[in-house]
Design a protein around this motif. Structure first.
Motif, PDB file in Angstrom:
ATOM      1  N   SER A 184       0.833  -1.253  -0.108  1.00 50.78           N
ATOM      2  CA  SER A 184       0.152   0.081   0.050  1.00 50.78           C
ATOM      3  C   SER A 184       0.954   1.299  -0.011  1.00 50.78           C
ATOM      4  CB  SER A 184      -0.967  -0.051   1.099  1.00 50.78           C
ATOM      5  OG  SER A 184      -0.288  -0.233   2.427  1.00 50.78           O
ATOM      6  N   VAL A 185       2.098   1.204   0.670  1.00 49.47           N
ATOM      7  CA  VAL A 185       2.825   2.397   0.423  1.00 49.47           C
ATOM      8  C   VAL A 185       3.315   2.830  -0.604  1.00 49.47           C
ATOM      9  CG1 VAL A 185       5.088   3.501   1.435  1.00 49.47           C
ATOM     10  CG2 VAL A 185       3.532   1.932   3.032  1.00 49.47           C
ATOM     11  N   ALA A 186       3.857   1.655  -1.416  1.00 46.57           N
ATOM     12  CA  ALA A 186       4.325   1.952  -2.697  1.00 46.57           C
ATOM     13  C   ALA A 186       3.171   2.385  -3.761  1.00 46.57           C
ATOM     14  CB  ALA A 186       4.789   0.646  -3.452  1.00 46.57           C
ATOM     15  N   ALA A 187       1.904   1.773  -3.403  1.00 49.22           N
ATOM     16  CA  ALA A 187       0.644   2.422  -4.260  1.00 49.22           C
ATOM     17  C   ALA A 187       0.364   3.828  -4.041  1.00 49.22           C
ATOM     18  CB  ALA A 187      -0.681   1.285  -3.923  1.00 49.22           C
ATOM     19  N   GLU A 188       0.561   4.073  -2.843  1.00 52.52           N
ATOM     20  CA  GLU A 188       0.348   5.543  -2.470  1.00 52.52           C
ATOM     21  C   GLU A 188       1.289   6.351  -3.052  1.00 52.52           C
ATOM     22  OE1 GLU A 188       0.126   8.669   1.307  1.00 52.52           O
ATOM     23  OE2 GLU A 188      -0.002   6.366   1.705  1.00 52.52           O
ATOM     24  N   VAL A 189       2.463   6.061  -3.152  1.00 49.80           N
ATOM     25  CA  VAL A 189       3.477   6.804  -3.864  1.00 49.80           C
ATOM     26  C   VAL A 189       3.085   6.767  -5.420  1.00 49.80           C
ATOM     27  CG1 VAL A 189       5.963   6.895  -4.611  1.00 49.80           C
ATOM     28  CG2 VAL A 189       5.304   6.389  -2.336  1.00 49.80           C
ATOM     29  N   VAL A 190       2.791   6.061  -6.021  1.00 48.94           N
ATOM     30  CA  VAL A 190       2.519   6.097  -7.397  1.00 48.94           C
ATOM     31  C   VAL A 190       1.331   6.957  -7.705  1.00 48.94           C
ATOM     32  CG1 VAL A 190       1.478   4.577  -9.276  1.00 48.94           C
ATOM     33  CG2 VAL A 190       3.543   3.708  -7.968  1.00 48.94           C
ATOM     34  N   ASP A 191       0.109   6.945  -6.769  1.00 49.38           N
ATOM     35  CA  ASP A 191      -0.914   7.825  -6.889  1.00 49.38           C
ATOM     36  C   ASP A 191      -0.444   9.166  -6.735  1.00 49.38           C
ATOM     37  OD1 ASP A 191      -3.721   8.027  -6.816  1.00 49.38           O
ATOM     38  OD2 ASP A 191      -3.463   8.798  -4.981  1.00 49.38           O
ATOM     39  N   ALA A 245       2.438  -6.981  -7.552  1.00 46.17           N
ATOM     40  CA  ALA A 245       2.979  -5.535  -7.728  1.00 46.17           C
ATOM     41  C   ALA A 245       2.431  -4.705  -9.053  1.00 46.17           C
ATOM     42  CB  ALA A 245       4.467  -5.484  -7.922  1.00 46.17           C
ATOM     43  N   GLY A 246       2.418  -5.718 -10.351  1.00 46.12           N
ATOM     44  CA  GLY A 246       2.169  -5.012 -11.365  1.00 46.12           C
ATOM     45  C   GLY A 246       0.608  -4.628 -11.288  1.00 46.12           C
ATOM     46  N   LEU A 247      -0.209  -5.408 -10.985  1.00 47.12           N
ATOM     47  CA  LEU A 247      -1.548  -5.128 -10.701  1.00 47.12           C
ATOM     48  C   LEU A 247      -1.842  -4.213  -9.862  1.00 47.12           C
ATOM     49  CD1 LEU A 247      -2.927  -8.850 -10.556  1.00 47.12           C
ATOM     50  CD2 LEU A 247      -3.570  -7.065 -12.698  1.00 47.12           C
ATOM     51  N   VAL A 248      -1.272  -3.999  -8.799  1.00 45.12           N
ATOM     52  CA  VAL A 248      -1.463  -2.679  -7.666  1.00 45.12           C
ATOM     53  C   VAL A 248      -0.941  -1.579  -8.474  1.00 45.12           C
ATOM     54  CG1 VAL A 248      -0.491  -1.848  -5.650  1.00 45.12           C
ATOM     55  CG2 VAL A 248      -1.198  -4.226  -5.697  1.00 45.12           C
ATOM     56  N   LEU A 249       0.189  -1.737  -9.090  1.00 44.67           N
ATOM     57  CA  LEU A 249       0.548  -0.100  -9.921  1.00 44.67           C
ATOM     58  C   LEU A 249      -0.676  -0.144 -10.821  1.00 44.67           C
ATOM     59  CD1 LEU A 249       4.028  -0.855 -10.609  1.00 44.67           C
ATOM     60  CD2 LEU A 249       3.065   0.679  -8.999  1.00 44.67           C
ATOM     61  N   LEU A 250      -1.048  -0.896 -11.651  1.00 45.43           N
ATOM     62  CA  LEU A 250      -2.159  -0.822 -12.678  1.00 45.43           C
ATOM     63  C   LEU A 250      -3.445  -0.119 -12.204  1.00 45.43           C
ATOM     64  CD1 LEU A 250      -3.065  -3.047 -15.463  1.00 45.43           C
ATOM     65  CD2 LEU A 250      -4.841  -2.105 -14.394  1.00 45.43           C
ATOM     66  N   ARG A 251      -3.645  -0.658 -10.928  1.00 44.91           N
ATOM     67  CA  ARG A 251      -4.838  -0.112 -10.179  1.00 44.91           C
ATOM     68  C   ARG A 251      -4.690   1.291  -9.847  1.00 44.91           C
ATOM     69  NH1 ARG A 251      -8.026  -2.616  -4.659  1.00 44.91           N
ATOM     70  NH2 ARG A 251      -9.598  -1.008  -4.451  1.00 44.91           N
ATOM     71  N   GLN A 252      -3.541   1.590  -9.501  1.00 42.33           N
ATOM     72  CA  GLN A 252      -3.173   3.111  -8.984  1.00 42.33           C
ATOM     73  C   GLN A 252      -3.316   3.979 -10.229  1.00 42.33           C
ATOM     74  OE1 GLN A 252      -3.945   2.219  -5.612  1.00 42.33           O
ATOM     75  NE2 GLN A 252      -2.937   4.326  -5.693  1.00 42.33           N
ATOM     76  N   VAL A 253      -3.051   3.558 -11.497  1.00 38.47           N
ATOM     77  CA  VAL A 253      -3.047   4.531 -12.550  1.00 38.47           C
ATOM     78  C   VAL A 253      -4.115   4.569 -13.310  1.00 38.47           C
ATOM     79  CG1 VAL A 253      -0.392   4.057 -12.787  1.00 38.47           C
ATOM     80  CG2 VAL A 253      -2.083   2.944 -14.214  1.00 38.47           C
ATOM     81  N   GLY A 277       3.589   7.435 -18.487  1.00 44.00           N
ATOM     82  CA  GLY A 277       4.460   7.010 -19.492  1.00 44.00           C
ATOM     83  C   GLY A 277       5.613   5.873 -19.161  1.00 44.00           C
ATOM     84  N   ALA A 278       6.292   6.449 -18.133  1.00 41.97           N
ATOM     85  CA  ALA A 278       7.179   5.677 -17.394  1.00 41.97           C
ATOM     86  C   ALA A 278       6.727   4.320 -16.726  1.00 41.97           C
ATOM     87  CB  ALA A 278       8.082   6.655 -16.513  1.00 41.97           C
ATOM     88  N   LEU A 279       5.738   4.499 -15.976  1.00 42.51           N
ATOM     89  CA  LEU A 279       5.021   3.513 -15.243  1.00 42.51           C
ATOM     90  C   LEU A 279       4.325   2.412 -16.198  1.00 42.51           C
ATOM     91  CD1 LEU A 279       3.193   5.563 -12.448  1.00 42.51           C
ATOM     92  CD2 LEU A 279       5.234   3.914 -12.278  1.00 42.51           C
ATOM     93  N   GLN A 280       4.035   2.626 -17.429  1.00 40.81           N
ATOM     94  CA  GLN A 280       3.325   1.542 -17.982  1.00 40.81           C
ATOM     95  C   GLN A 280       4.174   0.430 -18.454  1.00 40.81           C
ATOM     96  OE1 GLN A 280       1.333   3.780 -21.272  1.00 40.81           O
ATOM     97  NE2 GLN A 280      -0.247   4.266 -20.132  1.00 40.81           N
ATOM     98  N   PRO A 281       5.575   0.664 -18.759  1.00 39.43           N
ATOM     99  CA  PRO A 281       6.625  -0.133 -19.166  1.00 39.43           C
ATOM    100  C   PRO A 281       6.991  -1.191 -17.896  1.00 39.43           C
ATOM    101  CG  PRO A 281       7.076   1.734 -20.354  1.00 39.43           C
ATOM    102  CD  PRO A 281       6.161   1.962 -19.313  1.00 39.43           C
ATOM    103  N   MET A 282       6.893  -0.314 -16.867  1.00 36.99           N
ATOM    104  CA  MET A 282       7.387  -1.067 -15.523  1.00 36.99           C
ATOM    105  C   MET A 282       6.131  -2.137 -15.179  1.00 36.99           C
ATOM    106  SD  MET A 282       7.730   0.651 -11.914  1.00 36.99           S
ATOM    107  CE  MET A 282       8.774   1.893 -12.469  1.00 36.99           C
ATOM    108  N   ILE A 283       4.712  -1.545 -15.526  1.00 39.15           N
ATOM    109  CA  ILE A 283       3.783  -2.575 -15.074  1.00 39.15           C
ATOM    110  C   ILE A 283       3.892  -3.727 -16.108  1.00 39.15           C
ATOM    111  CG2 ILE A 283       1.219  -2.826 -15.277  1.00 39.15           C
ATOM    112  CD1 ILE A 283       0.953   0.283 -14.464  1.00 39.15           C
TER     113      ILE A 283
END
Length: 217
Positions: free
Chosen positions: A18-25, A61-69, A41-47
């Motif tokens: 959740s902390v990483a997700a908050e940072v991404v948000d 981790a990829g799904l959590v990032l996707l959810r945030q964007v 644009g930088a996050l999409q290749p990472m996901i």
């Protein structure tokens, strides 16, 4: 491999990052304020990279990032691609991955409800909800039904009617389950009633006494 408890509860890797997700948000919000797509644009290749890795923790981790964007994506072709990626993970072997995927479905329904419930998408997603309600992990059953609350309110009556019989059969069983699942089942039924209106009449007589007992209990 990830493990499940006797009741299907997740006992390893239980907490999402959740902390990483908050940072991404926060990064996404800052990107929006300056009207720059660079962060997204930088996050999409990472996901994409995380979701391509074979281990389940990278998938989560990829799904959590996707959810945030998801909230910040406006291009419909990108949303369509995200929906396809998430749908594939709803049947993942590892319960944590399925849980994270349902979280993404809930976010997509929250931020892009009209789009993900349009065209033929309900014919693809509603069967996934039916399967999700039978998930051996009780936490995944809960998040599946919670996601349905947000998704179901956008689905057109004519689409929902095609699945009403199996949905009510499963939700009827969930009313006999533990209290947390009963509560989600009641809300899911309320969503269905709201969408079907008089189309719910054939189920009302048999269901109302059960609902009254659940609410009273």
């Amino acid at each position: 491999a990830a493990e499940e408890g006797d009741d299907g509860g997740i006992i390893e890797g239980e907490e999402l990052p959740s902390v990483a997700a908050e940072v991404v948000d926060r990064v996404c919000r800052a990107s929006q304020k300056v009207e720059s797509p660079r962060a997204l644009g930088a996050l999409q290749p990472m996901i994409a990279m995380l979701l391509q890795k074979p281990d389940w923790k990278s998938a989560v981790a990829g799904l959590v990032l996707l959810r945030q964007v998801v909230e910040y994506i406006e291009d419909e072709s990108t949303i369509e691609q995200m929906l396809h990626v998430v749908k594939e993970r709803l049947s993942a072997e590892v319960p944590q991955v399925r849980n994270a995927a349902w979280g993404c479905i809930m976010q997509l329904a929250t931020d892009h409800g009209e789009f993900v419930s349009g065209d033929e998408r309900p014919m693809l997603l509603l069967p996934e909800f039916l399967k999700g309600m039978d998930d051996p992990c009780s936490r995944n059953v809960l998040i599946c039904m919670e996601a349905f609350h947000f998704y179901g309110e956008h689905v057109e009556r004519e689409d929902l009617e095609k699945f009403i019989a199996p949905l009510m059969e499963k939700l009827g069983r969930k009313l006999q389950d533990k209290p947390s699942i009963q509560r989600e089942a009641v809300t899911s039924i309320a969503v269905i009633i709201g969408q079907l209106q008089d189309g719910f009449a054939p189920y009302r007589a048999a269901l109302m006494p059960v609902l009254k007992n659940v609410i009273a209990g």
